[in-house]
Scaffold this motif. Sequence first.
Motif, PDB file in Angstrom:
ATOM      1  N   ALA A  78      -0.758  -2.267   4.405  1.00  0.00           N
ATOM      2  CA  ALA A  78      -0.746  -2.502   2.958  1.00  0.00           C
ATOM      3  C   ALA A  78      -0.077  -3.837   2.639  1.00  0.00           C
ATOM      4  N   TYR A  79       1.023  -4.116   3.302  1.00  0.00           N
ATOM      5  CA  TYR A  79       1.720  -5.387   3.081  1.00  0.00           C
ATOM      6  C   TYR A  79       0.822  -6.566   3.450  1.00  0.00           C
ATOM      7  N   ALA A  80       0.158  -6.455   4.585  1.00  0.00           N
ATOM      8  CA  ALA A  80      -0.696  -7.541   5.063  1.00  0.00           C
ATOM      9  C   ALA A  80      -1.912  -7.761   4.159  1.00  0.00           C
ATOM     10  N   ASP A  81      -2.418  -6.697   3.540  1.00  0.00           N
ATOM     11  CA  ASP A  81      -3.642  -6.776   2.735  1.00  0.00           C
ATOM     12  C   ASP A  81      -3.402  -6.714   1.230  1.00  0.00           C
ATOM     13  N   LEU A  82      -2.157  -6.786   0.802  1.00  0.00           N
ATOM     14  CA  LEU A  82      -1.831  -6.562  -0.612  1.00  0.00           C
ATOM     15  C   LEU A  82      -2.571  -7.505  -1.554  1.00  0.00           C
ATOM     16  N   LEU A  83      -2.815  -8.719  -1.130  1.00  0.00           N
ATOM     17  CA  LEU A  83      -3.518  -9.668  -2.008  1.00  0.00           C
ATOM     18  C   LEU A  83      -4.968  -9.272  -2.254  1.00  0.00           C
ATOM     19  N   SER A  84      -5.517  -8.400  -1.405  1.00  0.00           N
ATOM     20  CA  SER A  84      -6.901  -7.961  -1.609  1.00  0.00           C
ATOM     21  C   SER A  84      -7.015  -6.902  -2.717  1.00  0.00           C
ATOM     22  N   LEU A  85      -5.898  -6.343  -3.143  1.00  0.00           N
ATOM     23  CA  LEU A  85      -5.908  -5.341  -4.211  1.00  0.00           C
ATOM     24  C   LEU A  85      -6.083  -6.041  -5.549  1.00  0.00           C
ATOM     25  N   LYS A  86      -7.243  -5.829  -6.153  1.00  0.00           N
ATOM     26  CA  LYS A  86      -7.560  -6.518  -7.413  1.00  0.00           C
ATOM     27  C   LYS A  86      -7.007  -5.803  -8.642  1.00  0.00           C
ATOM     28  N   ASP A  87      -6.843  -4.476  -8.562  1.00  0.00           N
ATOM     29  CA  ASP A  87      -6.316  -3.690  -9.687  1.00  0.00           C
ATOM     30  C   ASP A  87      -4.963  -3.125  -9.279  1.00  0.00           C
ATOM     31  N   PRO A  88      -3.869  -3.795  -9.625  1.00  0.00           N
ATOM     32  CA  PRO A  88      -2.549  -3.343  -9.209  1.00  0.00           C
ATOM     33  C   PRO A  88      -2.231  -1.898  -9.613  1.00  0.00           C
ATOM     34  N   ALA A  89      -2.791  -1.411 -10.706  1.00  0.00           N
ATOM     35  CA  ALA A  89      -2.540  -0.031 -11.140  1.00  0.00           C
ATOM     36  C   ALA A  89      -3.174   0.981 -10.193  1.00  0.00           C
ATOM     37  N   ALA A  90      -4.096   0.532  -9.349  1.00  0.00           N
ATOM     38  CA  ALA A  90      -4.789   1.424  -8.421  1.00  0.00           C
ATOM     39  C   ALA A  90      -4.088   1.485  -7.055  1.00  0.00           C
ATOM     40  N   PHE A  91      -2.868   0.985  -6.973  1.00  0.00           N
ATOM     41  CA  PHE A  91      -2.179   0.906  -5.684  1.00  0.00           C
ATOM     42  C   PHE A  91      -2.150   2.235  -4.949  1.00  0.00           C
ATOM     43  N   GLU A  92      -1.775   3.305  -5.632  1.00  0.00           N
ATOM     44  CA  GLU A  92      -1.623   4.597  -4.945  1.00  0.00           C
ATOM     45  C   GLU A  92      -2.928   5.030  -4.272  1.00  0.00           C
ATOM     46  N   HIS A  93      -4.033   4.913  -4.969  1.00  0.00           N
ATOM     47  CA  HIS A  93      -5.317   5.309  -4.399  1.00  0.00           C
ATOM     48  C   HIS A  93      -5.744   4.341  -3.282  1.00  0.00           C
ATOM     49  N   TRP A  94      -5.520   3.064  -3.500  1.00  0.00           N
ATOM     50  CA  TRP A  94      -5.842   2.041  -2.500  1.00  0.00           C
ATOM     51  C   TRP A  94      -4.999   2.254  -1.243  1.00  0.00           C
ATOM     52  N   PHE A  95      -3.736   2.555  -1.430  1.00  0.00           N
ATOM     53  CA  PHE A  95      -2.831   2.764  -0.300  1.00  0.00           C
ATOM     54  C   PHE A  95      -3.245   3.972   0.518  1.00  0.00           C
ATOM     55  N   ARG A  96      -3.619   5.026  -0.154  1.00  0.00           N
ATOM     56  CA  ARG A  96      -4.015   6.251   0.554  1.00  0.00           C
ATOM     57  C   ARG A  96      -5.240   6.003   1.395  1.00  0.00           C
TER      58      ARG A  96
END
Length: 78
Positions: free
Chosen positions: A60-78
């Motif tokens: 997650a740390y390495a790919d964090l910049l690929s997350l376009k919707d910060p509010a979706a972190f929990e679902h993206w992380f899972r």
Amino acid sequence: MREDAESDVADLVVRAQMDEEGAFAQLYDRFTERAFAYAYRITGNAEDAEDAGQQAFLEAYADLLSLKDPAAFEHWFR
């Protein structure tokens, strides 16, 4: 997750994406128990779950910049 908590997470994600000191650590603190519980349900083994949780945070740390919707972190992380 409540709307306030979602916006708090989104704020932390944005701060972590900007490499603000301590922001990703706060995400880790907030989600580490959930990551372990999720990994434990999959692995059925505490040691493997800890390893999987740590690996998930590293990725997650390495790919964090690929997350376009910060509010979706929990679902993206899972």
